[in-house]
Motif scaffolding. Structure first.
Motif, mmCIF file in Angstrom:
data_model
loop_
_atom_site.group_PDB
_atom_site.id
_atom_site.type_symbol
_atom_site.label_atom_id
_atom_site.label_comp_id
_atom_site.label_asym_id
_atom_site.label_seq_id
_atom_site.Cartn_x
_atom_site.Cartn_y
_atom_site.Cartn_z
ATOM 1 N N LEU A 182 31.503 32.385 31.543
ATOM 2 C CA LEU A 182 32.406 32.066 32.648
ATOM 3 C C LEU A 182 33.173 30.775 32.383
ATOM 4 C CD1 LEU A 182 30.256 33.021 35.746
ATOM 5 C CD2 LEU A 182 32.396 34.087 35.019
ATOM 6 N N LEU A 183 32.494 29.769 31.842
ATOM 7 C CA LEU A 183 33.177 28.516 31.499
ATOM 8 C C LEU A 183 34.319 28.775 30.527
ATOM 9 C CD1 LEU A 183 30.220 26.014 31.041
ATOM 10 C CD2 LEU A 183 32.099 25.802 32.653
ATOM 11 N N ASP B 167 39.207 35.753 39.890
ATOM 12 C CA ASP B 167 39.370 36.408 41.192
ATOM 13 C C ASP B 167 40.200 37.687 41.070
ATOM 14 O OD1 ASP B 167 37.887 34.494 42.537
ATOM 15 O OD2 ASP B 167 39.652 33.237 42.921
ATOM 16 N N LYS B 168 40.988 37.791 40.000
ATOM 17 C CA LYS B 168 41.852 38.955 39.823
ATOM 18 C C LYS B 168 41.239 40.036 38.943
ATOM 19 C CE LYS B 168 46.041 36.392 40.627
ATOM 20 N NZ LYS B 168 47.305 35.899 40.101
ATOM 21 N N LEU B 169 40.053 39.777 38.385
ATOM 22 C CA LEU B 169 39.394 40.772 37.541
ATOM 23 C C LEU B 169 38.716 41.827 38.399
ATOM 24 C CD1 LEU B 169 37.725 38.538 34.832
ATOM 25 C CD2 LEU B 169 39.786 39.902 34.606
ATOM 26 N N ARG B 170 38.677 43.041 37.874
ATOM 27 C CA ARG B 170 38.008 44.146 38.559
ATOM 28 C C ARG B 170 36.890 44.662 37.674
ATOM 29 N NH1 ARG B 170 43.483 46.405 38.461
ATOM 30 N NH2 ARG B 170 42.468 47.705 36.937
ATOM 31 N N LYS B 171 36.000 45.413 38.257
ATOM 32 C CA LYS B 171 34.881 45.985 37.505
ATOM 33 C C LYS B 171 35.400 46.848 36.352
ATOM 34 C CE LYS B 171 30.785 48.788 37.926
ATOM 35 N NZ LYS B 171 30.154 49.874 38.590
ATOM 36 N N SER C 185 32.267 24.656 40.813
ATOM 37 C CA SER C 185 32.337 25.642 41.899
ATOM 38 C C SER C 185 33.278 26.792 41.565
ATOM 39 C CB SER C 185 32.755 24.983 43.214
ATOM 40 O OG SER C 185 34.090 24.531 43.144
ATOM 41 N N SER C 186 34.241 26.561 40.683
ATOM 42 C CA SER C 186 35.169 27.626 40.313
ATOM 43 C C SER C 186 34.487 28.767 39.562
ATOM 44 C CB SER C 186 36.332 27.080 39.487
ATOM 45 O OG SER C 186 35.874 26.583 38.252
ATOM 46 N N ILE C 187 33.265 28.522 39.068
ATOM 47 C CA ILE C 187 32.508 29.590 38.408
ATOM 48 C C ILE C 187 31.193 29.879 39.128
ATOM 49 C CG2 ILE C 187 33.555 29.234 36.142
ATOM 50 C CD1 ILE C 187 30.907 27.807 35.347
ATOM 51 N N GLY C 188 31.061 29.369 40.337
ATOM 52 C CA GLY C 188 29.893 29.687 41.150
ATOM 53 C C GLY C 188 28.653 28.862 40.874
#
Length: 97
Positions: A50-51, A62-66, A25-28
């Motif tokens: 993502l893994l 969660d802290k990454l931006r586009k 769930s931490s990677i959707g």
């Protein structure tokens, strides 16, 4: 069982002490989807990425931006030597901590 560059995903999850629901769930990814990946279904490249970021590199997505992704992609495609140097320096700093 599927791997990420010859790394056993189930083994990573066990070493982190996470159940399937927490880990995936931490990677959707749903628990049932993660279970299928651990049982042999091919893991799509975006999920593999993502893994690696979340569970191996320990990046808080969660802290990454586009903008972060755009800079990384630019460095990767246009300044590969600079990208490699920056990546090595970042790894060295992590090891120092």
């Amino acid at each position: 069982m599927k791997t990420i560059d010859d790394i056993d995903v189930r083994e990573i999850r066990h070493k982190l002490g996470l159940n399937q629901s927490e880990f995936w769930s931490s990677i959707g990814v749903t628990q049932s989807g993660g279970s299928r990946y651990e049982s042999g279904r091919s893991i799509p490249r975006p999920v593999q990425a993502l893994l690696r970021l979340v569970h191996i590199e320990r990046v808080d997505i969660d802290k990454l931006r586009k903008d972060d992704f755009e800079v990384i992609e630019y460095l990767r495609t246009h300044k590969s030597d600079l990208y490699k140097t920056l990546k090595k320096e970042a790894k060295a700093k992590k090891k120092e901590k």
